[in-house]
Design a protein around this motif. Structure first.
Motif, PDB file in Angstrom:
ATOM      1  N   VAL A  10       0.869  -1.173   0.000  1.00 44.55           N
ATOM      2  CA  VAL A  10       0.000   0.000   0.000  1.00 44.55           C
ATOM      3  C   VAL A  10       0.908   1.225   0.000  1.00 44.55           C
ATOM      4  O   VAL A  10       1.713   1.418   0.910  1.00 44.55           O
ATOM      5  CB  VAL A  10      -0.919   0.006   1.242  1.00 44.55           C
ATOM      6  CG1 VAL A  10      -1.802   1.236   1.239  1.00 44.55           C
ATOM      7  CG2 VAL A  10      -1.744  -1.273   1.303  1.00 44.55           C
ATOM      8  N   VAL A  12       1.445   5.314   0.023  1.00 47.58           N
ATOM      9  CA  VAL A  12       0.817   6.574   0.404  1.00 47.58           C
ATOM     10  C   VAL A  12       1.803   7.722   0.177  1.00 47.58           C
ATOM     11  O   VAL A  12       3.019   7.519   0.164  1.00 47.58           O
ATOM     12  CB  VAL A  12       0.352   6.570   1.882  1.00 47.58           C
ATOM     13  CG1 VAL A  12      -0.730   5.538   2.108  1.00 47.58           C
ATOM     14  CG2 VAL A  12       1.507   6.355   2.834  1.00 47.58           C
ATOM     15  N   LEU A  16       5.957   8.931   6.544  1.00 46.31           N
ATOM     16  CA  LEU A  16       5.170   8.817   7.761  1.00 46.31           C
ATOM     17  C   LEU A  16       6.061   8.868   8.994  1.00 46.31           C
ATOM     18  O   LEU A  16       7.135   8.277   9.025  1.00 46.31           O
ATOM     19  CB  LEU A  16       4.374   7.512   7.756  1.00 46.31           C
ATOM     20  CG  LEU A  16       3.426   7.291   6.586  1.00 46.31           C
ATOM     21  CD1 LEU A  16       2.559   6.066   6.834  1.00 46.31           C
ATOM     22  CD2 LEU A  16       2.560   8.500   6.329  1.00 46.31           C
ATOM     23  N   PHE A  24      -0.037   1.032  11.966  1.00 49.75           N
ATOM     24  CA  PHE A  24       0.054  -0.118  11.063  1.00 49.75           C
ATOM     25  C   PHE A  24       1.069  -1.128  11.606  1.00 49.75           C
ATOM     26  O   PHE A  24       2.070  -1.431  10.947  1.00 49.75           O
ATOM     27  CB  PHE A  24       0.466   0.356   9.661  1.00 49.75           C
ATOM     28  CG  PHE A  24      -0.386   1.477   9.138  1.00 49.75           C
ATOM     29  CD1 PHE A  24      -1.638   1.223   8.598  1.00 49.75           C
ATOM     30  CD2 PHE A  24       0.041   2.796   9.215  1.00 49.75           C
ATOM     31  CE1 PHE A  24      -2.432   2.252   8.132  1.00 49.75           C
ATOM     32  CE2 PHE A  24      -0.745   3.830   8.751  1.00 49.75           C
ATOM     33  CZ  PHE A  24      -1.992   3.561   8.210  1.00 49.75           C
ATOM     34  N   VAL A  51      -6.994  -1.431   7.011  1.00 50.62           N
ATOM     35  CA  VAL A  51      -5.809  -0.622   6.737  1.00 50.62           C
ATOM     36  C   VAL A  51      -6.198   0.621   5.933  1.00 50.62           C
ATOM     37  O   VAL A  51      -5.783   1.740   6.236  1.00 50.62           O
ATOM     38  CB  VAL A  51      -4.743  -1.448   5.974  1.00 50.62           C
ATOM     39  CG1 VAL A  51      -3.625  -0.558   5.434  1.00 50.62           C
ATOM     40  CG2 VAL A  51      -4.178  -2.535   6.880  1.00 50.62           C
ATOM     41  N   LEU A  52      -7.027   0.431   4.916  1.00 49.89           N
ATOM     42  CA  LEU A  52      -7.454   1.566   4.084  1.00 49.89           C
ATOM     43  C   LEU A  52      -8.257   2.564   4.900  1.00 49.89           C
ATOM     44  O   LEU A  52      -8.126   3.781   4.717  1.00 49.89           O
ATOM     45  CB  LEU A  52      -8.256   1.062   2.887  1.00 49.89           C
ATOM     46  CG  LEU A  52      -7.489   0.148   1.920  1.00 49.89           C
ATOM     47  CD1 LEU A  52      -8.400  -0.338   0.813  1.00 49.89           C
ATOM     48  CD2 LEU A  52      -6.257   0.827   1.375  1.00 49.89           C
ATOM     49  N   ARG A  54      -7.859   3.150   8.134  1.00 50.41           N
ATOM     50  CA  ARG A  54      -6.894   3.887   8.961  1.00 50.41           C
ATOM     51  C   ARG A  54      -6.181   4.953   8.149  1.00 50.41           C
ATOM     52  O   ARG A  54      -5.946   6.061   8.634  1.00 50.41           O
ATOM     53  CB  ARG A  54      -5.877   2.926   9.584  1.00 50.41           C
ATOM     54  CG  ARG A  54      -6.394   2.311  10.866  1.00 50.41           C
ATOM     55  CD  ARG A  54      -5.404   1.334  11.446  1.00 50.41           C
ATOM     56  NE  ARG A  54      -5.875   0.025  10.987  1.00 50.41           N
ATOM     57  CZ  ARG A  54      -5.139  -1.040  10.818  1.00 50.41           C
ATOM     58  NH1 ARG A  54      -3.858  -1.007  11.086  1.00 50.41           N
ATOM     59  NH2 ARG A  54      -5.654  -2.169  10.404  1.00 50.41           N
ATOM     60  N   ILE A  55      -5.843   4.626   6.896  1.00 52.89           N
ATOM     61  CA  ILE A  55      -5.187   5.605   6.017  1.00 52.89           C
ATOM     62  C   ILE A  55      -6.093   6.820   5.834  1.00 52.89           C
ATOM     63  O   ILE A  55      -5.654   7.965   5.957  1.00 52.89           O
ATOM     64  CB  ILE A  55      -4.823   4.956   4.660  1.00 52.89           C
ATOM     65  CG1 ILE A  55      -3.655   3.994   4.858  1.00 52.89           C
ATOM     66  CG2 ILE A  55      -4.502   6.008   3.602  1.00 52.89           C
ATOM     67  CD1 ILE A  55      -3.351   3.115   3.673  1.00 52.89           C
ATOM     68  N   GLU A  56      -7.366   6.562   5.563  1.00 52.41           N
ATOM     69  CA  GLU A  56      -8.320   7.665   5.399  1.00 52.41           C
ATOM     70  C   GLU A  56      -8.475   8.454   6.699  1.00 52.41           C
ATOM     71  O   GLU A  56      -8.473   9.681   6.694  1.00 52.41           O
ATOM     72  CB  GLU A  56      -9.675   7.127   4.948  1.00 52.41           C
ATOM     73  CG  GLU A  56     -10.688   8.228   4.731  1.00 52.41           C
ATOM     74  CD  GLU A  56     -12.039   7.698   4.295  1.00 52.41           C
ATOM     75  OE1 GLU A  56     -12.816   8.484   3.745  1.00 52.41           O
ATOM     76  OE2 GLU A  56     -12.327   6.500   4.521  1.00 52.41           O
ATOM     77  N   LEU A  60      -4.254  10.553   5.148  1.00 47.28           N
ATOM     78  CA  LEU A  60      -3.182  10.282   4.202  1.00 47.28           C
ATOM     79  C   LEU A  60      -3.738  10.130   2.794  1.00 47.28           C
ATOM     80  O   LEU A  60      -4.886   9.727   2.615  1.00 47.28           O
ATOM     81  CB  LEU A  60      -2.452   8.997   4.598  1.00 47.28           C
ATOM     82  CG  LEU A  60      -1.826   9.003   5.987  1.00 47.28           C
ATOM     83  CD1 LEU A  60      -1.287   7.624   6.337  1.00 47.28           C
ATOM     84  CD2 LEU A  60      -0.731  10.049   6.071  1.00 47.28           C
ATOM     85  N   LEU A  62      -3.853   8.081  -0.404  1.00 39.66           N
ATOM     86  CA  LEU A  62      -3.594   6.743  -0.931  1.00 39.66           C
ATOM     87  C   LEU A  62      -3.210   6.867  -2.396  1.00 39.66           C
ATOM     88  O   LEU A  62      -3.921   7.470  -3.187  1.00 39.66           O
ATOM     89  CB  LEU A  62      -4.848   5.878  -0.781  1.00 39.66           C
ATOM     90  CG  LEU A  62      -4.781   4.473  -1.348  1.00 39.66           C
ATOM     91  CD1 LEU A  62      -3.761   3.632  -0.590  1.00 39.66           C
ATOM     92  CD2 LEU A  62      -6.152   3.825  -1.298  1.00 39.66           C
TER      93      LEU A  62
END
Length: 71
Positions: A10, A12, A16, A24, A51-52, A54-56, A60, A62
């Protein structure tokens, strides 16, 4: 169905921080220029969506999701 998980990468935008990487814990992180690649085995599609999510939630951007073959 007998597989223990599927390997994903994944990507981004941004490098980070350690604090963000803590969101993560089951994924390896590699910084490539101005991007971070999170990689590892996820047990199922629900884990990928987690996971996606948490990214949102972290705001962040993607860039890419890759399902990679086992080696």
């Amino acid at each position: 169905m007998g597989r223990s998980g599927v390997n994903y990468q994944v990507r981004v935008r941004g490098q980070l921080s350690e604090m963000m990487l803590g969101a993560f814990p089951d994924l390896r992180a590699q910084v490539l220029g101005s991007e971070t690649v999170l990689a590892g085995d996820l047990p199922d599609q629900a884990a990928l969506f987690g996971v996606l999510d948490r990214i949102e939630g972290l705001g962040l951007e993607l860039l890419e999701v890759l399902r990679t073959e086992d080696h």
